[in-house]
Scaffold this active site. Structure first.
Site, mmCIF file in Angstrom:
data_model
loop_
_atom_site.group_PDB
_atom_site.id
_atom_site.type_symbol
_atom_site.label_atom_id
_atom_site.label_comp_id
_atom_site.label_asym_id
_atom_site.label_seq_id
_atom_site.Cartn_x
_atom_site.Cartn_y
_atom_site.Cartn_z
ATOM 1 N N ASN A 38 -6.642 0.318 0.037
ATOM 2 C CA ASN A 38 -6.074 0.375 -1.323
ATOM 3 C C ASN A 38 -6.752 -0.588 -2.290
ATOM 4 O OD1 ASN A 38 -2.615 1.469 -1.534
ATOM 5 N ND2 ASN A 38 -4.290 2.360 -0.415
ATOM 6 N N THR A 42 0.832 -1.203 0.000
ATOM 7 C CA THR A 42 0.000 0.000 0.000
ATOM 8 C C THR A 42 0.869 1.255 0.000
ATOM 9 O OG1 THR A 42 -0.081 0.209 2.391
ATOM 10 C CG2 THR A 42 -1.728 -1.211 1.379
ATOM 11 N N CYS A 43 0.206 2.402 -0.128
ATOM 12 C CA CYS A 43 0.926 3.667 -0.208
ATOM 13 C C CYS A 43 1.343 4.176 1.162
ATOM 14 C CB CYS A 43 0.037 4.717 -0.854
ATOM 15 S SG CYS A 43 -0.604 4.160 -2.411
ATOM 16 N N ASP A 44 0.852 3.517 2.207
ATOM 17 C CA ASP A 44 1.072 4.059 3.544
ATOM 18 C C ASP A 44 2.433 3.666 4.109
ATOM 19 O OD1 ASP A 44 0.799 5.118 6.001
ATOM 20 O OD2 ASP A 44 -0.841 3.829 6.645
ATOM 21 N N SER A 45 3.060 4.578 4.845
ATOM 22 C CA SER A 45 4.393 4.275 5.381
ATOM 23 C C SER A 45 4.366 3.310 6.559
ATOM 24 C CB SER A 45 5.125 5.530 5.843
ATOM 25 O OG SER A 45 4.612 6.649 5.255
#
Ligand SMILES: Cc1ncc(COP(=O)(O)O)c(C=O)c1O
Lengths: 399, 286
Positions: A382, A343-346
């Protein structure tokens, strides 16, 4: 240790081409590659034989105890089928879990409903499903059962918290031991029969000392009540907590359970003993297989981006405070690396600052002991596809 | 599943051997089975509870149909709520009625019963006097009560248990609306559970139906597979003499009909209104 700082080295068990014999690693890698070519990536591979083995080991370690698999640990039809074939019962906590069992034609008679807090509709659904054992831990919940008192048998959940438990299950639920007598009396006045006590010392405990303490305490309480009560208490539910071997240290369930066996041996022989194991049964039976979708070099770390992560099968690293042993199939010189999810999350990072050999796009990264509280807590974030569950050894092995 | 274990009570349970499974359907939260058992014939279960068996259904159906019908003596228009298995209809059409409406919530229950429990309806679904309505029983009485349609002489509520799809058929509103569908001298009867284990059910009905009728009482019969001894049937009417018909009249009506019954007869009819003391006590404490 979910989010280690970048400076701290991730010391979870790691299997590489250098730590596993070449033959063994190759056989495993071949099987996984074949499964991926058949079913796509990522996958969760459920080996039914491992579940059978776990169930039998726990049953052998606690021979007088009826096992009710905690469906919440991994609510999956394939897993339910195996537990059903083994003659196990089911610990359920929601209508969704009941539907899963109904699809498999498991009789409600083999289930217990263990959620201490229920809406009226949930009680009715459970009764229609056929669950008649309910768990309460306070007077408000008792009152909800008044309308159904002729049909139900009630367990009173008492709070005993193990200090070593990774997951606390006694903070949110369970009355204190000194409330038990009053609650049993109040129940009797409402015409509701309390048939026994239950506890859950917390999940993934290091040793059985809290189980033993709780068994002793419950024994005293039940015996004290039974000296006067017209309807004796006869059920003791010792919950779950039986750990998975996330350290791959060669855990022995028989040794772990020895003190529990001793404590149970002191109970009257006509009491009914039950347990609600989730994690121990299913954790080692499921393996996660992901593929490296991309790689890069950032801030001095080798980054590998997987096609499954914290929002998917690895969600247990966040919600369940678990750290799963990883396996890669290359060896050689290692470097500080980061394994990230898709996913795009850190926060979607599976392992931070872990010493890995150099890996390539398309390589497999395998997570072991990933059956309990993994897929169960995955999210839709996502809109990524779920890891598909594939079953090995679906039919029981002919010994 | 080779055995059926009833899930009605936690502490005790009847277990039936499943000798042949004829039918099983699982819809959302609902589980229906029809199977054969050597002692009981075909057995239908819903959500883990025995609904009817070929061996003893006659007691239930004869008592819930013939007691109000013969007590009334001239019932021409009858309403059956529920009763999808067809057993109630089979008994009702034995009377010289002009019309019977049956309201069943689910057509598939009727179809399934005709196919797998054929002895229950025994062809009654083909009776020309029948108007089969597929609708929620509550909905039906609600609509009917507000209409100008001719009301009913007898209403029979042949429902499932209060936990489940039949829930609304035990509500205050349902009893009130049902009464509005009844002629002034009409009689309403309902299935009311086994008070030895479920005293709450007679108490609830006593409170709810008792408030509506000049004469509200219970009569009873033991149905072996409704475990627990006597089952009660609730009786509500404003015709206060209906529950104690003249014995000669009752005999005469029974003979005139030439009913071939296996449980019901005029002596049983009269005796069934005599209740054991534990049921009286349960009702009194309502
Ligand atoms: C009521 C209850 N029973 C059983 C379990 C299963 O516990 P474990 O996975 O530790 O065996 C849980 C876990 O959350 C639970 O809440």
């Amino acid at each position: 240790m979910t989010q280690t700082s970048e400076n701290q080295i991730d010391t979870r068990p790691l299997l590489t081409g250098d730590t596993v014999s070449a033959d063994e690693a190759q056989a495993a890698a071949e099987l996984y590659r074949e499964l991926i070519s058949q079913h796509g990536s990522p996958l969760l591979v459920f080996d039914a034989n491992v579940l059978r083995e776990q169930f039998r080991s726990l049953q052998a370690a606690l021979p007088k105890v009826e096992l009710y698999y905690a469906v919440k640990a991994h609510p999956d039809a394939n897993i339910i089928k195996v537990i059903d074939e083994l003659g196990g019962g089911f610990d359920i906590a929601s209508a969704g879990e009941m539907d899963l069992l109904l699809d498999h034609q498991v009789s409600g008679r083999r289930t217990i409903h263990t959620h201490p807090i229920k809406k009226d509709q949930e009680i009715r659904d459970a009764l229609r499903f056929g669950a008649t054992t309910f768990v309460v831990d306070n007077f408000h919940e008792l009152k909800k059962l008044v309308n159904y008192r002729s049909r139900v048998g009630v367990l009173l959940r008492v709070s005993f918290r193990s200090a070593s438990a990774k997951v606390d299950l006694s903070k949110k639920f369970g009355c204190s031991p000194d409330e038990v007598l009053a609650l049993v009396e109040q129940a009797e006045q409402l015409g509701i029969h309390i048939k026994g006590l239950s506890f859950h010392v917390g999940s993934q405990v290091e040793d059985a000392s809290k189980h033993v303490e709780a068994i002793h305490a419950c024994r005293q309480l039940m015996s004290q009540i039974n000296r006067q009560a017209e309807k004796p208490l006869s059920v003791l539910d010792i919950g779950g907590g039986f750990p998975a071997d996330y350290e791959l240290a060669g855990f022995s369930i028989n040794t772990f359970c020895a003190p529990i066996r001793n404590a149970l041996a002191e109970l009257p022989s006509d009491w009914h003993l039950i347990a609600e194991p989730g994690r121990y049964l299913i954790a080692p039976a499921v393996t996660s297989i992901t593929s490296i979708a991309g790689k890069s070099q950032r801030n001095g770390f080798a980054w590998y981006y997987l096609d499954d992560g914290i929002y998917g099968s690895y969600s247990g690293q966040l919600f369940d405070h678990a750290t799963y042993p990883l396996q890669v199939f290359r060896g050689g010189q290692t470097a500080a690396s980061i394994i990230a999810g898709p996913t795009c999350d850190s926060i979607d990072i599976v392992a931070e600052n872990i010493m890995l050999p150099s890996l390539e796009i398309g390589d497999l990264v395998v997570g072991h002991q990933m059956g309990a509280y993994t897929a169960a807590t995955k999210t839709r974030f996502n809109s990524l596809p779920d890891a598909k569950l594939v079953v090995l050894n679906a039919s029981a092995r002919v010994d | 599943m080779k055995y059926f274990k009833e899930t009605l009570y936690d502490a005790v349970c009847q277990e039936y051997r499943v000798d042949k499974l004829y039918f099983e359907s699982k819809t959302e939260h609902q589980h229906l089975m029809i199977f054969h058992n050597a002692m009981l014939g075909r057995v239908m279960t819903l959500d883990g509870i025995v609904q009817t068996t070929e061996a003893d259904e006659f007691i239930y159906h004869e008592m819930l149909a013939h007691v109000p019908m013969l007590a009334h003596g001239q019932a021409k228009r009858v309403l059956i709520i529920g009763g999808g298995d067809g057993g109630m209809l089979r008994e009702v059409v034995k009377h010289p009625i002009a019309h019977v409406t049956q309201v069943e919530i689910d057509q598939s229950v009727v179809d399934m019963a005709i196919e797998y429990l054929p002895k229950h309806s025994n062809g009654a679904y083909n009776d020309a006097r029948l108007n089969l309505v597929i609708d929620d029983g509550f909905n039906f009485v609600n609509t009917f009560a507000a209409s100008d349609n001719e009301k009913f002489d007898v209403i029979i509520s042949d429902s499932t248990d209060p936990i489940g799809p039949g829930e609304v058929l035990f509500s205050d509103d349902f009893y009130r609306l049902a009464k509005a569908c009844l002629k002034s001298d009409g009689i309403m009867v309902t299935q009311n559970g086994v008070p030895f284990f479920q005293a709450d059910e007679v108490q609830n009905t006593q409170t709810r139906m008792g408030a509506l009728y000049r004469d509200m009482r219970f009569y009873c019969a033991p149905i072996p597979t409704y475990y627990g001894g006597f089952m009660t049937f609730a009786w509500g009417t404003d015709n206060t003499s209906a529950s104690a018909p003249d014995a000669a009249d009752l005999n005469h009506r029974f003979e005139a009909l030439a009913l071939e019954t296996r449980y019901y007869n005029p002596a049983i009819h009269t005796a069934s209104f005599a209740l054991p003391q534990y049921i009286h006590k349960a009702i009194e404490s309502a």
